[in-house]
Scaffold this active site. Structure first.
Site, PDB file in Angstrom:
ATOM      1  N   ARG A   1     -27.311 -10.636  47.318  1.00  0.00           N
ATOM      2  CA  ARG A   1     -27.882 -11.540  48.321  1.00  0.00           C
ATOM      3  C   ARG A   1     -28.922 -10.795  49.142  1.00  0.00           C
ATOM      4  NH1 ARG A   1     -22.993 -14.596  51.353  1.00  0.00           N
ATOM      5  NH2 ARG A   1     -24.216 -13.887  53.110  1.00  0.00           N
TER       6      ARG A   1
ATOM      7  N   ARG B   1     -20.431 -20.184  65.131  1.00  0.00           N
ATOM      8  CA  ARG B   1     -20.763 -18.767  65.263  1.00  0.00           C
ATOM      9  C   ARG B   1     -21.295 -18.462  66.663  1.00  0.00           C
ATOM     10  NH1 ARG B   1     -21.674 -17.829  59.469  1.00  0.00           N
ATOM     11  NH2 ARG B   1     -21.977 -15.644  59.063  1.00  0.00           N
TER      12      ARG B   1
ATOM     13  N   ARG C   1     -26.829  -8.727  60.918  1.00  0.00           N
ATOM     14  CA  ARG C   1     -25.697  -9.664  60.885  1.00  0.00           C
ATOM     15  C   ARG C   1     -24.538  -9.156  61.723  1.00  0.00           C
ATOM     16  NH1 ARG C   1     -25.007  -9.717  54.797  1.00  0.00           N
ATOM     17  NH2 ARG C   1     -23.192 -11.047  55.073  1.00  0.00           N
TER      18      ARG C   1
ATOM     19  N   ARG D   1     -21.211  -6.262  47.079  1.00  0.00           N
ATOM     20  CA  ARG D   1     -21.054  -7.666  46.693  1.00  0.00           C
ATOM     21  C   ARG D   1     -22.129  -8.113  45.701  1.00  0.00           C
ATOM     22  NH1 ARG D   1     -20.078 -12.147  51.207  1.00  0.00           N
ATOM     23  NH2 ARG D   1     -22.121 -11.553  52.008  1.00  0.00           N
TER      24      ARG D   1
ATOM     25  N   LYS E   1     -13.697 -14.400  54.505  1.00  0.00           N
ATOM     26  CA  LYS E   1     -13.467 -15.806  54.879  1.00  0.00           C
ATOM     27  C   LYS E   1     -13.727 -16.746  53.704  1.00  0.00           C
ATOM     28  CE  LYS E   1     -16.709 -15.833  58.059  1.00  0.00           C
ATOM     29  NZ  LYS E   1     -17.286 -14.486  58.048  1.00  0.00           N
TER      30      LYS E   1
HETATM   31  P1  ADP Z   1     -21.585 -13.921  56.054  1.00  0.00           P
HETATM   32  O1  ADP Z   1     -20.393 -14.501  56.757  1.00  0.00           O
HETATM   33  O2  ADP Z   1     -21.207 -13.027  54.924  1.00  0.00           O
HETATM   34  O3  ADP Z   1     -22.603 -13.303  56.972  1.00  0.00           O
HETATM   35  P2  ADP Z   1     -22.541 -16.632  55.438  1.00  0.00           P
HETATM   36  O4  ADP Z   1     -22.741 -17.054  54.051  1.00  0.00           O
HETATM   37  O5  ADP Z   1     -21.425 -17.224  56.216  1.00  0.00           O
HETATM   38  O6  ADP Z   1     -22.402 -15.060  55.339  1.00  0.00           O
HETATM   39  O7  ADP Z   1     -23.879 -16.848  56.289  1.00  0.00           O
HETATM   40  C1  ADP Z   1     -25.120 -16.391  55.832  1.00  0.00           C
HETATM   41  C2  ADP Z   1     -26.213 -16.667  56.848  1.00  0.00           C
HETATM   42  O8  ADP Z   1     -26.347 -18.077  57.063  1.00  0.00           O
HETATM   43  C3  ADP Z   1     -26.019 -16.096  58.249  1.00  0.00           C
HETATM   44  O9  ADP Z   1     -26.393 -14.732  58.333  1.00  0.00           O
HETATM   45  C4  ADP Z   1     -26.942 -17.012  59.071  1.00  0.00           C
HETATM   46  O10 ADP Z   1     -28.298 -16.675  58.891  1.00  0.00           O
HETATM   47  C5  ADP Z   1     -26.719 -18.358  58.425  1.00  0.00           C
HETATM   48  N1  ADP Z   1     -25.601 -19.084  59.061  1.00  0.00           N
HETATM   49  C6  ADP Z   1     -24.427 -19.449  58.469  1.00  0.00           C
HETATM   50  N2  ADP Z   1     -23.625 -20.087  59.344  1.00  0.00           N
HETATM   51  C7  ADP Z   1     -24.302 -20.126  60.523  1.00  0.00           C
HETATM   52  C8  ADP Z   1     -24.003 -20.647  61.822  1.00  0.00           C
HETATM   53  N3  ADP Z   1     -22.827 -21.247  62.096  1.00  0.00           N
HETATM   54  N4  ADP Z   1     -24.943 -20.503  62.795  1.00  0.00           N
HETATM   55  C9  ADP Z   1     -26.115 -19.916  62.557  1.00  0.00           C
HETATM   56  N5  ADP Z   1     -26.450 -19.385  61.360  1.00  0.00           N
HETATM   57  C10 ADP Z   1     -25.570 -19.495  60.348  1.00  0.00           C
END
Ligand code: ADP
Ligand code: ZN
Length: 209
Positions: free
Chosen positions: A155, A88, A166, A122, A13
Site C-alpha cells: 500500500r 478517528r 499515520r 504487509r 482491526k
Molecule cells: P490503517 O488503519 O492501517 O491506517 P485504514 O485502511 O483504516 O488503514 O485507513 C487508511 C487511510 O484512509 C487513513 O490513513 C486515512 O487517510 C483514511 N481514513 C480511513 N478512515 C478514516 C477516518 N475515519 N477519518 C479520516 N480518514 C480516514
C-alpha cells in the site's frame, strides 16, 4: 450489535473485523476500504482523497462522516455493524452519536515496535484485498494471492514516511477517543499483539459471542 474497532494502524482491526463479521453475520465497514474503492473506481470522492491517503493524513471529517452515514443507511446495516477505522477524531465520534447508538467499542492495544513490523511487511492483493505479511502470513507463491491469483502490492501508505504520518495522526487525533468512549462506559481494551486466533478469543469473550 453495533461495534467500533479502535486502535493504531497495524493493530489488526481489519483482520479481526473480517473474522467477527463472518461469525456474527454483521457487515464489516472499513472506511479505509471504502476510500480505496473510491480511488480505484476514480469517483469524485476518490479524486479528492487519493493524495491524502497516500501521504497517510486523515480525510476531512465532513467527507468521512457523509460516507459513513450513507453506508449505515444501506439495508444490510440494519442488523448491526462493525466500524473499522471510524471514528478517528472526536468530531467524527460526535457525528456518529447523532446517527446511531454504539453498543461496544473494542480498543486494540499493540506496542509500537510491533506496529512498524506489521505495516512494513504487509502485502495486499490488488484484486480481492486479502492481506498478507511477508514473515508471519506469507502467500504460498511470492507476490501472488493464494485466494484469487491476483498480484500482491505494498500500500502506498505503508511506506516509511506515510507510516510516521499515520502514527502521529493516530496519537494526536484518534487516541483521545479511548478516554472519550471510556467515559461513556462502552469501551473494552484487548491485547492486539497475539495471533489473530488469540485476539479473536479475547474479543469473543468480551463481546459475549
Ligand atoms: P490503517 O488503519 O492501517 O491506517 P485504514 O485502511 O483504516 O488503514 O485507513 C487508511 C487511510 O484512509 C487513513 O490513513 C486515512 O487517510 C483514511 N481514513 C480511513 N478512515 C478514516 C477516518 N475515519 N477519518 C479520516 N480518514 C480516514
Ligand atoms: Zn486475491
Amino acid at each position: 450489535m453495533n461495534m467500533i474497532f479502535l486502535g493504531p494502524p497495524g493493530a489488526g482491526k481489519g483482520t479481526l473485523a473480517a473474522m467477527a463479521s463472518k461469525s456474527m453475520g454483521v457487515p464489516h465497514i472499513s472506511t479505509g476500504d471504502l476510500f480505496r474503492a473510491a480511488i480505484k473506481n476514480e469517483t469524485e470522492l476518490g479524486k479528492k482523497v487519493k493524495d491524502i491517503l497516500a501521504e497517510g493524513r486523515l480525510v476531512p471529517d465532513d467527507l468521512t462522516v457523509a460516507l459513513v452515514r450513507e453506508r449505515l443507511s444501506l439495508a444490510d446495516a440494519a442488523v448491526g455493524w462493525i466500524l473499522d477505522g471510524f471514528p478517528r477524531t472526536i468530531g467524527q465520534a460526535e457525528a456518529l452519536e447523532a446517527i446511531a447508538a454504539v453498543n461496544l467499542v473494542v480498543n486494540f492495544d499493540v506496542p509500537d515496535e510491533k506496529i512498524l513490523f506489521r505495516l512494513t511487511g504487509r502485502r495486499v492483493c490488488k484484486a480481492c484485498g486479502k492481506v498478507y505479511h511477508v514473515v508471519t502470513m506469507p502467500s504460498k507463491a511470492e507476490g501472488v494471492c493464494d485466494a484469487c491469483g491476483g498480484e500482491l502490492y505494498v500500500r502506498p501508505d505503508d511506506r516509511e514516511e506515510a507510516i510516521k504520518t499515520r502514527l502521529s495522526a493516530y496519537r494526536e487525533q484518534t487516541a483521545p477517543l479511548i478516554d472519550w468512549y471510556g467515559g461513556r462506559g462502552s469501551l473494552a481494551t484487548i491485547d492486539g499483539s497475539g495471533t489473530p486466533e488469540a485476539v479473536y478469543r479475547e474479543f469473543a469473550r468480551i463481546a459475549g459471542v
